[in-house]
Write a protein that holds these residues in place. Structure first.
Motif, PDB file in Angstrom:
ATOM      1  N   VAL A 191      -6.983  -8.055 -10.511  1.00 33.96           N
ATOM      2  CA  VAL A 191      -7.830  -9.187 -10.868  1.00 33.96           C
ATOM      3  C   VAL A 191      -9.042  -9.203  -9.944  1.00 33.96           C
ATOM      4  O   VAL A 191      -8.900  -9.187  -8.721  1.00 33.96           O
ATOM      5  N   GLU A 192     -10.231  -9.244 -10.541  1.00 38.55           N
ATOM      6  CA  GLU A 192     -11.467  -9.293  -9.776  1.00 38.55           C
ATOM      7  C   GLU A 192     -12.314 -10.465 -10.255  1.00 38.55           C
ATOM      8  O   GLU A 192     -12.333 -10.771 -11.450  1.00 38.55           O
ATOM      9  N   HIS A 193     -13.019 -11.111  -9.335  1.00 37.21           N
ATOM     10  CA  HIS A 193     -13.893 -12.204  -9.726  1.00 37.21           C
ATOM     11  C   HIS A 193     -14.958 -12.444  -8.671  1.00 37.21           C
ATOM     12  O   HIS A 193     -14.752 -12.214  -7.480  1.00 37.21           O
ATOM     13  N   ARG A 194     -16.109 -12.892  -9.134  1.00 36.30           N
ATOM     14  CA  ARG A 194     -17.211 -13.277  -8.258  1.00 36.30           C
ATOM     15  C   ARG A 194     -18.116 -14.230  -9.025  1.00 36.30           C
ATOM     16  O   ARG A 194     -18.062 -14.302 -10.257  1.00 36.30           O
ATOM     17  N   LEU A 195     -18.931 -14.990  -8.288  1.00 38.10           N
ATOM     18  CA  LEU A 195     -19.927 -15.858  -8.896  1.00 38.10           C
ATOM     19  C   LEU A 195     -21.282 -15.191  -8.767  1.00 38.10           C
ATOM     20  O   LEU A 195     -21.674 -14.775  -7.667  1.00 38.10           O
ATOM     21  N   VAL A 196     -22.003 -15.091  -9.875  1.00 37.26           N
ATOM     22  CA  VAL A 196     -23.282 -14.384  -9.913  1.00 37.26           C
ATOM     23  C   VAL A 196     -24.409 -15.390 -10.083  1.00 37.26           C
ATOM     24  O   VAL A 196     -24.408 -16.192 -11.018  1.00 37.26           O
ATOM     25  N   ALA A 197     -25.389 -15.343  -9.188  1.00 40.17           N
ATOM     26  CA  ALA A 197     -26.527 -16.254  -9.240  1.00 40.17           C
ATOM     27  C   ALA A 197     -27.562 -15.762 -10.233  1.00 40.17           C
ATOM     28  O   ALA A 197     -27.854 -14.569 -10.307  1.00 40.17           O
ATOM     29  N   ALA A 198     -28.121 -16.710 -10.981  1.00 38.35           N
ATOM     30  CA  ALA A 198     -29.150 -16.361 -11.953  1.00 38.35           C
ATOM     31  C   ALA A 198     -30.505 -16.168 -11.297  1.00 38.35           C
ATOM     32  O   ALA A 198     -31.311 -15.359 -11.764  1.00 38.35           O
ATOM     33  N   GLY A 199     -30.772 -16.909 -10.218  1.00 36.35           N
ATOM     34  CA  GLY A 199     -32.128 -16.909  -9.707  1.00 36.35           C
ATOM     35  C   GLY A 199     -32.325 -16.396  -8.299  1.00 36.35           C
ATOM     36  O   GLY A 199     -33.449 -16.137  -7.896  1.00 36.35           O
ATOM     37  N   SER A 200     -31.284 -16.249  -7.506  1.00 35.34           N
ATOM     38  CA  SER A 200     -31.459 -15.876  -6.105  1.00 35.34           C
ATOM     39  C   SER A 200     -30.642 -14.641  -5.763  1.00 35.34           C
ATOM     40  O   SER A 200     -29.485 -14.515  -6.153  1.00 35.34           O
ATOM     41  N   GLY A 201     -31.269 -13.749  -5.007  1.00 31.48           N
ATOM     42  CA  GLY A 201     -30.550 -12.587  -4.501  1.00 31.48           C
ATOM     43  C   GLY A 201     -29.938 -12.845  -3.144  1.00 31.48           C
ATOM     44  O   GLY A 201     -29.309 -11.953  -2.566  1.00 31.48           O
TER      45      GLY A 201
END
Length: 411
Positions: free
Chosen positions: A283-293
């Protein structure tokens, strides 16, 4: 993340300050404030000041409590206030003192009741994504499963206010990117520590969730929070990368470190039924930002009301209430935390349109609405104190237990 919410709103906003303010620094205050109101900004800690003032609004007089936080000051720190589990609640003052914060406000809207689902436990978990100390705690529930007022047009439950590891505040969106890999398939992950999962999905629950029942995650639909709970569910427990148990109904109780509980509904449940004891699962998971690196140190949900100095189009200008909001100034180097007073004399509050106008007049370039009503709480230490005090009057007469908040620390 700027400019994606459109042009300046031209609708009605009735707002008049009884005193003048500097855009970024506290100025002398006057007006019909209650006994004991300060007449100028008071220092809470290095880089942190507190002030209060009256606002003549459409529904009568409102009283605001504001913290100004200089994020460029190396002595200032910020992080999520939370009780140690996603599905848990505590008073803002208790969370602040427990984590050593010098000030803070309440945070995201949350799963406060389950009247539509008799016998189902309300989890107390927040609606939107949450990040603490750079660690992702949870992702956003489907838009239709949200608690709180209607979202402004074009916004979603993935909206966040956050402060990056570069110490700058931003508005952004955080989306879940996750998967469940088995020997025969790669399944998309539909949720992470959420009180509601998308129809037909599989969600992951970790030790961050807490002990609350996971049944609520299979109730309602993507468009109707009150829809019945699903009759087609399945739960699989994965420990050290292998299936160790399964059940037809989601369970409850603490989840140990190194263990992930997968909950499926409808087609997601059908996929989980194909797994057998001992089978390897990743199981893998992360939160990905739309606007910031830039990675976030702190992030929590709510919804934007001001972008690039302009109110979002379609903000409600009719329903007044006690509100909490956070503003961003000076290119993200300064943060403003606002909570309205819930005392009877001021309970008329502000409309969301008036909140946007207020935050703009305080110097904010962007602003974000947090949970209001009985949840609105602002705390700060008084000079020489080792614990925070509640500075506003919660409208319920006492602090409401909430799932999270924004904490300000002196480091």
């Amino acid at each position: 993340m700027t400019g994606r919410h459109g042009r300046r709103r031209t609708g009605r906003t009735v707002l008049a300050f009884l005193t003048a303010f500097g855009a970024l620094a506290g100025a002398a205050l006057a007006g019909a404030a209650p006994a004991g109101a300060v007449q100028k900004a008071v220092r809470v800690a290095p880089g942190v000041t507190y002030e209060r003032f009256d606002i003549q609004a459409a529904n009568g007089m409102a009283h605001a409590h504001v913290l100004r936080v200089d994020l460029a000051d190396p002595r200032v720190g910020v992080d999520l206030l939370y009780p140690g589990a996603v599905a848990s609640r505590a008073a803002v003052s208790r969370m602040a003192d427990g984590q050593g914060a010098v000030a803070g406000v309440n945070g995201d809207f949350f799963n406060i009741s389950e009247a539509q689902h008799p016998g189902v436990e309300a989890t107390g978990a927040s609606v939107g994504p949450a990040v603490t100390a750079g660690r992702a705690l949870k992702a956003a529930v489907p838009d239709g499963q949200r608690f709180g007022p209607a979202l402004p047009p074009g916004t979603t439950t993935e909206e966040v206010f956050g402060v990056g590891t570069d110490r700058r505040a931003r508005l952004d969106r955080l989306a879940l990117d996750g998967s469940v890999r088995t020997a025969e398939a790669l399944l998309p992950l539909g949720g992470l520590n959420q009180y509601a999962l998308p129809v037909g999905s599989v969600g992951a629950f970790t030790s961050e969730w807490g002990s609350a029942s996971r049944v609520r995650a299979t109730c309602g639909t993507d468009t109707d929070r009150a829809a019945p709970c699903s009759s087609d569910t399945y739960e699989v427990t994965v420990r050290d990368g292998r299936v160790v148990s399964a059940a037809d109904t989601p369970g409850s109780g603490p989840i140990t470190e190194g263990t992930t509980v997968l909950v499926g509904r409808e087609s997601g449940a059908q996929r989980l039924r194909k797994l057998s004891a001992g089978e390897p699962v990743e199981v893998e998971h992360r939160l990905v930002a739309a606007g910031s690196g830039v990675p976030y140190r702190l992030a929590l949900g709510g919804y934007p009301v001001l972008q690039d100095g302009r109110p979002l189009p379609g903000l409600d200008d009719t329903a007044s209430a006690v509100r909490t909001a956070v503003g961003i100034a000076d290119g993200g180097r300064r943060m403003l935390l606002l909570a309205l007073d819930g005392a009877p004399a001021y309970r008329g509050g502000l409309t969301i349109a008036e909140v946007a106008a207020t935050m703009r007049r305080l110097g904010s370039e962007a602003a974000f609405s947090l949970d209001g009503g009985g949840s609105s709480t602002l705390v700060a230490r008084k000079p020489g104190a080792s614990a925070v005090s509640v500075r506003n009057h919660p409208s319920g007469g006492a602090e409401r237990a909430v799932p999270n908040g924004i904490g300000v620390f002196s480091v």
